[in-house]
Design an enzyme around this catalytic site. Structure first.
Site, PDB file in Angstrom:
ATOM      1  N   VAL A   1      -0.402   5.958   3.183  1.00  0.00           N
ATOM      2  CA  VAL A   1      -1.640   5.259   3.551  1.00  0.00           C
ATOM      3  C   VAL A   1      -1.395   4.383   4.783  1.00  0.00           C
ATOM      4  CG1 VAL A   1      -3.349   3.571   2.722  1.00  0.00           C
ATOM      5  CG2 VAL A   1      -2.379   5.255   1.137  1.00  0.00           C
TER       6      VAL A   1
ATOM      7  N   ARG B   1      -6.917   6.615  -5.234  1.00  0.00           N
ATOM      8  CA  ARG B   1      -6.626   8.047  -5.168  1.00  0.00           C
ATOM      9  C   ARG B   1      -7.023   8.757  -6.465  1.00  0.00           C
ATOM     10  NH1 ARG B   1      -0.461   7.865  -3.093  1.00  0.00           N
ATOM     11  NH2 ARG B   1      -0.689  10.145  -3.139  1.00  0.00           N
TER      12      ARG B   1
ATOM     13  N   ILE C   1       0.871  -1.176   0.000  1.00  0.00           N
ATOM     14  CA  ILE C   1       0.000   0.000   0.000  1.00  0.00           C
ATOM     15  C   ILE C   1       0.907   1.225   0.000  1.00  0.00           C
ATOM     16  CG2 ILE C   1      -2.047  -1.081   1.013  1.00  0.00           C
ATOM     17  CD1 ILE C   1      -1.337  -0.033   3.724  1.00  0.00           C
ATOM     18  N   ASP C   2       0.407   2.335  -0.517  1.00  0.00           N
ATOM     19  CA  ASP C   2       1.235   3.526  -0.684  1.00  0.00           C
ATOM     20  C   ASP C   2       1.772   4.035   0.655  1.00  0.00           C
ATOM     21  OD1 ASP C   2       0.526   3.331  -3.330  1.00  0.00           O
ATOM     22  OD2 ASP C   2      -0.954   4.949  -3.266  1.00  0.00           O
ATOM     23  N   ARG C   3       2.906   4.695   0.571  1.00  0.00           N
ATOM     24  CA  ARG C   3       3.586   5.189   1.772  1.00  0.00           C
ATOM     25  C   ARG C   3       2.696   6.046   2.687  1.00  0.00           C
ATOM     26  NH1 ARG C   3       9.864   6.780   2.398  1.00  0.00           N
ATOM     27  NH2 ARG C   3       9.771   6.936   4.640  1.00  0.00           N
TER      28      ARG C   3
END
Length: 231
Positions: A61, A160, A57-59
């Protein structure tokens, strides 16, 4: 990094915003190394510890990330991910209130390495990948809404960019058009729930993340949602 589920084959951890799942050019310690250190310490394991990255998962998040503790589990989990057998639900705080309280969003996404950004298109374009998600509005406040999102495909920055494209960027997400950053550099997106059938034991696994305490808005909108359901 907080472990929330663990057995012989799998560990699911709660990732805080800012932690990275795998190493990158920042040189910061990735989550996979933290998990290895945790396993090594907890079980006093000599030598190298196996820890396989199943998904990321994105940084900015927060939320749940699955790691495999055995190569057998990693192979099977990777296949399950490809086959859509790992069901992931997210929660997001977005600007405004979507016209439709629930909908399926379908776009074609291209990703640009240079600025690490994804773009959503209504029709297929060169190098685009089809992206789909379903959302429903759980609660609406004065300026923000709390959405629950079911991810049907796993594209880069998918949630996003898709939410921004319909005019409802995620709170704190400067990259996709939200005007201000969150005080801790996070974006208000949470990998909230993971459900799957265990690849080895075949028992159902169903794990839910805690609601972040970094921003009171999470609690406020969550309370509106809870109270709305209890009336």
């Amino acid at each position: 990094m907080t472990p929330v589920y663990e057995d012989n084959h799998i560990i699911i951890v709660y990732k805080r915003p800012g932690e990275i799942v795998q190493g990158d050019k920042s040189g910061d310690t990735p989550l996979v190394d933290m998990v290895k250190a945790y396993i090594k310490d907890k079980y006093a394991k000599p030598g190298n510890v196996f820890c396989g990255v199943v998904h990321r998962i994105d940084r900015p998040v927060a939320g749940l990330v699955i790691f495999a503790k055995t190569s057998k589990a990693l192979t099977r989990l990777n296949q399950m991910l490809r086959d859509g057998e790992i069901h992931k639900t997210y929660r997001a705080i977005v600007k405004g209130s979507p016209q439709k309280t629930e909908a399926r969003l379908s776009h074609y996404i291209t990703s640009v390495e240079r600025n690490n950004k994804s773009y959503a298109h209504d029709k297929p374009v060169k190098d685009s990948k089809h992206a789909e998600l379903e959302y429903r509005t759980l609660a609406t406040g004065e300026r923000y809404s709390l959405l629950e999102i079911k991810l049907l495909t796993g594209r880069k920055h998918q949630i996003r960019v898709q939410l921004a494209t319909i005019g409802h960027p995620i709170k704190g997400d400067l990259k996709y058009g939200f005007p201000r950053s969150n005080h801790d550099g996070s974006i208000s997106l949470l990998a909230y729930n993971i459900k799957f059938i265990h690849p080895v034991s075949k028992i159902p696994v169903d794990v839910t993340a805690p609601i972040p305490d970094s921003d009171p808005l999470w609690q406020t909108l969550n309370n509106i949602h809870d109270n709305g359901h209890h009336q």
